[in-house]
Design a protein around this motif. Sequence first.
Motif, PDB file in Angstrom:
ATOM      1  N   ILE A  31       0.860  -1.185   0.000  1.00 19.21           N
ATOM      2  CA  ILE A  31       0.000   0.000   0.000  1.00 19.21           C
ATOM      3  C   ILE A  31       0.895   1.233   0.000  1.00 19.21           C
ATOM      4  CG2 ILE A  31      -1.679   1.327   1.335  1.00 19.21           C
ATOM      5  CD1 ILE A  31      -2.698  -1.354   2.431  1.00 19.21           C
ATOM      6  N   VAL A  39      -5.092   7.701  -3.908  1.00 21.73           N
ATOM      7  CA  VAL A  39      -6.199   6.967  -3.303  1.00 21.73           C
ATOM      8  C   VAL A  39      -6.219   5.525  -3.812  1.00 21.73           C
ATOM      9  CG1 VAL A  39      -8.707   6.895  -3.011  1.00 21.73           C
ATOM     10  CG2 VAL A  39      -7.516   9.110  -3.122  1.00 21.73           C
ATOM     11  N   CYS A  40      -6.126   4.568  -2.874  1.00 25.61           N
ATOM     12  CA  CYS A  40      -6.181   3.131  -3.207  1.00 25.61           C
ATOM     13  C   CYS A  40      -5.109   2.740  -4.222  1.00 25.61           C
ATOM     14  CB  CYS A  40      -7.567   2.746  -3.719  1.00 25.61           C
ATOM     15  SG  CYS A  40      -8.878   2.957  -2.512  1.00 25.61           S
ATOM     16  N   THR A  41      -3.875   3.137  -3.973  1.00 29.22           N
ATOM     17  CA  THR A  41      -2.772   2.809  -4.873  1.00 29.22           C
ATOM     18  C   THR A  41      -1.706   1.993  -4.127  1.00 29.22           C
ATOM     19  OG1 THR A  41      -1.507   4.830  -4.387  1.00 29.22           O
ATOM     20  CG2 THR A  41      -3.147   4.954  -6.152  1.00 29.22           C
ATOM     21  N   LYS A  42      -0.872   1.311  -4.899  1.00 30.57           N
ATOM     22  CA  LYS A  42       0.240   0.542  -4.348  1.00 30.57           C
ATOM     23  C   LYS A  42       1.543   1.045  -4.941  1.00 30.57           C
ATOM     24  CE  LYS A  42       0.159  -3.890  -3.743  1.00 30.57           C
ATOM     25  NZ  LYS A  42       0.089  -5.350  -3.989  1.00 30.57           N
ATOM     26  N   LYS A  86      -5.874   0.355  -9.452  1.00 33.07           N
ATOM     27  CA  LYS A  86      -6.844  -0.678  -9.830  1.00 33.07           C
ATOM     28  C   LYS A  86      -8.215  -0.011  -9.921  1.00 33.07           C
ATOM     29  CE  LYS A  86      -7.644  -1.858  -4.992  1.00 33.07           C
ATOM     30  NZ  LYS A  86      -7.634  -2.905  -3.946  1.00 33.07           N
ATOM     31  N   GLY A  88     -11.319   1.803  -9.103  1.00 37.71           N
ATOM     32  CA  GLY A  88     -11.629   2.646  -7.962  1.00 37.71           C
ATOM     33  C   GLY A  88     -10.478   3.516  -7.497  1.00 37.71           C
ATOM     34  N   SER A  89      -9.263   3.252  -7.975  1.00 37.07           N
ATOM     35  CA  SER A  89      -8.104   4.072  -7.600  1.00 37.07           C
ATOM     36  C   SER A  89      -8.116   5.394  -8.368  1.00 37.07           C
ATOM     37  CB  SER A  89      -6.796   3.341  -7.916  1.00 37.07           C
ATOM     38  OG  SER A  89      -6.719   2.099  -7.277  1.00 37.07           O
TER      39      SER A  89
END
Length: 203
Positions: A31, A39-42, A86, A88-89
């Motif tokens: 994460i 937001v919501c990334t790796k 992904k 939603g990111s």
Amino acid sequence: MKHYQQQPNAFPNDYLNNLWGEIQACPYFAINNLNRDFVCTKGFSVVFQRSHLTQVEQQFPYFKPYLDLALQPHCNAFYLNPLQLKEGSRVDPHIDRSLRSYCKTIEPPLVVSVLYVRVPTNLEGGELVLRSPKRQLGQIKPQVNTLVYFQGDLTHSVNAVKTPGNRLSLVCEQYSLTEVELQEIPPFIVESRAVQSAKKQRK
């Protein structure tokens, strides 16, 4: 370069496949350690000065072809990070100054380079949007194996990804710092939440 430029077919396809596999397998890949705009990334980050480029390439040999092509000769400090989105990111509007955690007065990078390593089939969303204070300058739809360069002082964002699958890019903020500023930047360090978690567990 006026605002941005794109270089398609930057690498052999087998290099991209290897890069994808190596990043996914890297123990630092977790994460994101970046700020709340991501937001919501790796991902993970590698901070280094040009003087320690060889050390980076020894620890991450799969980055070497990218660095050989992308690094600008007049830049001397770098913030390199794989960035995976992904469904939603998104990435909210910001100007890159990731080295500011080490040097508070730092200016934005001269240039930012982005290689699209993997893009979902029939991707919806996920465009890179570039803006000046007054207007939108470009909206770039990710294409596998395209290397994008844009001015480091531009506000930029990534639209929310609306399709399943992974959108992986390799991003490098490239700075031209004074000798005084360079003294505040680590010669070479890896930033990762995976490392932070491991340290907490050992305590």
